[in-house]
Design an enzyme around this catalytic site. Structure first.
Site, PDB file in Angstrom:
ATOM      1  N   HIS A  47      -3.490  57.469  45.597  1.00  0.00           N
ATOM      2  CA  HIS A  47      -3.274  58.874  45.263  1.00  0.00           C
ATOM      3  C   HIS A  47      -3.640  59.107  43.803  1.00  0.00           C
ATOM      4  O   HIS A  47      -4.105  58.209  43.107  1.00  0.00           O
ATOM      5  CB  HIS A  47      -1.835  59.300  45.576  1.00  0.00           C
ATOM      6  CG  HIS A  47      -0.778  58.475  44.906  1.00  0.00           C
ATOM      7  ND1 HIS A  47      -0.545  58.525  43.549  1.00  0.00           N
ATOM      8  CD2 HIS A  47       0.114  57.594  45.401  1.00  0.00           C
ATOM      9  CE1 HIS A  47       0.454  57.710  43.239  1.00  0.00           C
ATOM     10  NE2 HIS A  47       0.865  57.126  44.339  1.00  0.00           N
ATOM     11  N   HIS A 104      -2.469  56.692  41.001  1.00  0.00           N
ATOM     12  CA  HIS A 104      -3.276  55.487  40.875  1.00  0.00           C
ATOM     13  C   HIS A 104      -4.567  55.790  40.111  1.00  0.00           C
ATOM     14  O   HIS A 104      -5.021  55.003  39.279  1.00  0.00           O
ATOM     15  CB  HIS A 104      -3.655  54.938  42.252  1.00  0.00           C
ATOM     16  CG  HIS A 104      -2.509  54.567  43.132  1.00  0.00           C
ATOM     17  ND1 HIS A 104      -2.316  55.143  44.373  1.00  0.00           N
ATOM     18  CD2 HIS A 104      -1.489  53.698  42.974  1.00  0.00           C
ATOM     19  CE1 HIS A 104      -1.241  54.622  44.936  1.00  0.00           C
ATOM     20  NE2 HIS A 104      -0.722  53.738  44.109  1.00  0.00           N
ATOM     21  N   CYS A 135      16.876  46.979  47.707  1.00  0.00           N
ATOM     22  CA  CYS A 135      16.064  48.112  48.161  1.00  0.00           C
ATOM     23  C   CYS A 135      14.741  47.571  48.683  1.00  0.00           C
ATOM     24  O   CYS A 135      13.981  46.953  47.935  1.00  0.00           O
ATOM     25  CB  CYS A 135      15.828  49.095  47.021  1.00  0.00           C
ATOM     26  SG  CYS A 135      14.651  50.410  47.450  1.00  0.00           S
ATOM     27  N   CYS A 140      11.638  49.093  46.822  1.00  0.00           N
ATOM     28  CA  CYS A 140      11.413  48.506  45.500  1.00  0.00           C
ATOM     29  C   CYS A 140      11.104  47.025  45.594  1.00  0.00           C
ATOM     30  O   CYS A 140      10.503  46.460  44.687  1.00  0.00           O
ATOM     31  CB  CYS A 140      12.652  48.657  44.612  1.00  0.00           C
ATOM     32  SG  CYS A 140      12.920  50.301  43.963  1.00  0.00           S
ATOM     33  N   CYS A 174      19.416  53.681  46.105  1.00  0.00           N
ATOM     34  CA  CYS A 174      18.480  53.153  45.115  1.00  0.00           C
ATOM     35  C   CYS A 174      18.195  54.208  44.050  1.00  0.00           C
ATOM     36  O   CYS A 174      17.892  55.367  44.389  1.00  0.00           O
ATOM     37  CB  CYS A 174      17.177  52.746  45.809  1.00  0.00           C
ATOM     38  SG  CYS A 174      15.798  52.428  44.678  1.00  0.00           S
ATOM     39  N   HIS A 211      14.294  55.396  44.541  1.00  0.00           N
ATOM     40  CA  HIS A 211      13.845  56.059  45.757  1.00  0.00           C
ATOM     41  C   HIS A 211      14.892  56.936  46.422  1.00  0.00           C
ATOM     42  O   HIS A 211      14.574  57.687  47.345  1.00  0.00           O
ATOM     43  CB  HIS A 211      13.372  55.009  46.781  1.00  0.00           C
ATOM     44  CG  HIS A 211      12.256  54.168  46.281  1.00  0.00           C
ATOM     45  ND1 HIS A 211      12.434  52.884  45.834  1.00  0.00           N
ATOM     46  CD2 HIS A 211      10.949  54.447  46.117  1.00  0.00           C
ATOM     47  CE1 HIS A 211      11.278  52.403  45.431  1.00  0.00           C
ATOM     48  NE2 HIS A 211      10.363  53.328  45.580  1.00  0.00           N
ATOM     49  N   LYS A 264      -0.082  75.685  43.814  1.00  0.00           N
ATOM     50  CA  LYS A 264      -1.256  76.284  44.423  1.00  0.00           C
ATOM     51  C   LYS A 264      -2.274  75.208  44.774  1.00  0.00           C
ATOM     52  O   LYS A 264      -2.620  74.383  43.954  1.00  0.00           O
ATOM     53  CB  LYS A 264      -1.891  77.278  43.451  1.00  0.00           C
ATOM     54  CG  LYS A 264      -3.122  77.977  43.998  1.00  0.00           C
ATOM     55  CD  LYS A 264      -3.670  78.941  42.961  1.00  0.00           C
ATOM     56  CE  LYS A 264      -4.931  79.608  43.454  1.00  0.00           C
ATOM     57  NZ  LYS A 264      -5.495  80.523  42.434  1.00  0.00           N
ATOM     58  N   LYS A 283      -8.488  74.694  49.085  1.00  0.00           N
ATOM     59  CA  LYS A 283      -8.690  74.472  50.512  1.00  0.00           C
ATOM     60  C   LYS A 283      -8.978  73.012  50.818  1.00  0.00           C
ATOM     61  O   LYS A 283      -8.551  72.489  51.841  1.00  0.00           O
ATOM     62  CB  LYS A 283      -9.833  75.362  51.015  1.00  0.00           C
ATOM     63  CG  LYS A 283      -9.486  76.852  51.009  1.00  0.00           C
ATOM     64  CD  LYS A 283     -10.651  77.691  51.513  1.00  0.00           C
ATOM     65  CE  LYS A 283     -10.301  79.168  51.508  1.00  0.00           C
ATOM     66  NZ  LYS A 283     -11.443  79.998  51.967  1.00  0.00           N
TER      67      LYS A 283
END
Length: 537
Positions: free
Chosen positions: A18, A21, A126, A129, A143, A146, A294, A297
């Site tokens: 994502h 990263h 956890c 983790c 945790c 998280h 916002k 598309k």
């Protein structure tokens, strides 16, 4: 030749890459590119962390083996970095045999040196983790990272004697005040050390997906312990000790603040225990926090299609610095992990995405990430300033100089401005501050635009006065191509080509090629389409 070894964390393969990263990886790539531009011997490492309970669970959920699951997810990271023009020298996977060899050699050394013991561990664990917490660290019994329930675990583990390194770590921090940056993160690490260190579990018997312990095959190494050693694996630890000795003193770890404890306390102590120096530099960045909701598309399409992430790659395992997983609002709000890097590059282009990630959030601090912010930065810096300068100069050269770029004035007033900017840019990259380097570069772009506005060569008749103004502008574009090349490599190449230069700015070397007067003149300048067409808010 100076060496520069830059690493990202290795990203955990329980889900897709994502934008968090991407933030870490683009910054590391730009730093590597800068040092190559300066003629340094550079080694840039990234990769994936593939062991542990989370990967085993994800594989089981998908009806496959941990290795096959890792093979699938790794391709997503490779593809994401290819799409972002990441020029890493190596991509390491912890499931590789070379890594197993290095881990076993490194941990055997610690064991032989008397810093590992067998005991029984009881604690609150956890799974996300892959870490234990005390009752005091939990938030409402969950945790603290998280917000999920922990489970009570008890099993026979081998322990690393971290408690025996308090004094040595404090002495190291005293002797190496710049080893961890920024200073606020150094102070966090010191506070953790001074608060009292406890021995830490480094193996599991309840899990088989990991590196087997060489002195006890019933155990595998706990995922964070083997993950940290990747930085040594890639430079030959246990296989090519001469190469390892050459590169290790030049190492720079770039990490997110959520894994500070692993890299700034545990890892230096492990290195000491194994008989090698701690890492030379750890640069700790903050989190990207999601701001505006916002969506374009393409972002909506990517998430609807399932390629936008939305997974649980938070990075508590000690290997994954994903820039944070702050969701910026209630359960229905967009999370950082929902945004795939490819969605941004489809919407804005590769170099514009890289520029935003480098320019808007200084390394070391938290920063806001929003679609609106990307549009604003794109229009202001790329469309209105850089893109407009390139288009304006090429257009006027075409109309006033028959498309042939004139040479710059060797005594131009802009030469002093350029010299100051080049010095500021170099200093910023050297102190690991890409945002400052880019800000300084844009001062040069602003100076060129201001000079054109003042002279208005488009209103003048062709002649020496116009040639001087345009030659200076072309020289600034040459310098800008050099200075932006670590951040926007394709854009730098395109500007270089359009102003009639051969080769690539990446082939040049600083500081020599950043001296005023390098534009030769007498070469064809191409107008071309807009580099950065303006976007609607």
């Amino acid at each position: 030749m100076p060496r520069f070894y830059i690493t990202t964390p290795i990203y955990y393969v329980n889900d897709a890459p994502h934008v968090g990263h991407a933030y870490t990886t683009v910054n590391a790539d730009a730093l590597a590119r800068w040092h190559r531009l300066c003629g340094d011997d550079v080694f840039f490492l990234t990769g994936t962390d593939e062991h542990g309970a989370k990967v085993a669970e994800a594989a089981e959920e998908h009806g496959t083996s941990p290795k096959d699951w890792a093979d699938t997810v790794v391709q997503r990271f490779s593809s994401a970095w290819h799409d972002l023009d990441i020029a890493n020298d190596d991509f390491i996977r912890t499931s590789e045999s070379r890594h197993h060899r290095s881990v076993r050699a490194f941990m055997q050394k610690i064991y032989d040196n008397g810093y590992i013991r067998l005991d029984t561990y009881r604690g609150l664990y956890c799974v996300s983790c892959e870490d234990y917490y005390s009752e005091e660290q939990l938030l409402d019994g969950n945790c603290p990272v998280h917000g999920r329930p922990v489970v009570e675990m008890e099993e026979e583990n081998y322990f690393f004697a971290l408690s025996r390194f308090t004094d040595r770590l404090l002495a190291w921090y005293e002797a190496e005040p710049d080893a961890v940056r920024p200073a606020t993160k150094r102070n966090e690490a010191l506070s953790f050390i001074k608060g009292g260190l406890k021995d830490i579990s480094i193996t599991r018997t309840s899990l088989r997906w990991g590196v087997p312990v060489p002195w006890d095959p019933d155990h595998v190494f706990y995922v964070w312990a083997d993950a940290l050693i990747n930085y040594l694996t890639a430079i030959g630890y246990g296989a090519d000790d001469e190469r390892c000795a050459r590169w290790w003193p030049a190492v720079h770890h770039l990490i997110g603040k959520e894994i500070l404890r692993f890299h700034c306390v545990w890892w230096p102590a492990m290195c000491m225990a194994a008989g090698i120096d701690p890492p030379g530099r750890v640069l700790v960045h903050g989190w990207l926090l999601v701001g505006g909701q916002k969506l374009s598309k393409s972002l909506v399409r990517s998430m609807a299609a399932g390629d936008g992430g939305g997974g649980d790659a938070e990075g508590g395992d000690g290997g994954d610095a994903d820039g944070g997983d702050a969701d910026g609002g209630d359960g229905g709000a967009l999370r950082l992990t929902d945004i795939a890097p490819q969605a941004l590059t489809r919407d804005f282009g590769v170099d514009a995405t890289r520029y935003h990630l480098l320019r808007d959030v200084p390394l070391g601090t938290d920063g806001d990430f929003s679609y609106e912010g990307m549009v604003s930065r794109y229009n202001a810096d790329l469309a209105n300033n850089l893109g407009n300068l390139v288009a304006r100069v090429a257009t006027v050269v075409s109309s006033k100089c028959a498309g042939i770029g004139p040479a710059p004035d060797p005594h131009s007033a802009l030469a002093a401005v350029a010299s100051e900017v080049v010095s500021a840019v170099s200093a910023a990259w050297e102190r690991l501050a890409p945002h400052d380097a880019l800000e300084a570069t844009w001062r040069l772009i602003g100076a060129a635009n201001a000079a054109l506005e003042a002279a208005e060569p488009w209103k003048a008749d062709p002649g020496p006065a116009v040639d001087v103004v345009l030659g200076d502008a072309l020289e600034i574009l040459r310098l800008v191509s050099l200075l932006v090349s670590p951040a926007m490599p394709t854009t730098a190449d395109e500007i270089w080509r359009r102003i009639g230069l051969t080769g690539s700015p990446h082939e040049r070397r600083l500081p020599a090629d950043a001296a005023w007067g390098g534009y030769p003149g007498g070469v064809q300048v191409e107008k071309g389409s807009p580099l950065f067409p303006r976007r609607k808010p």
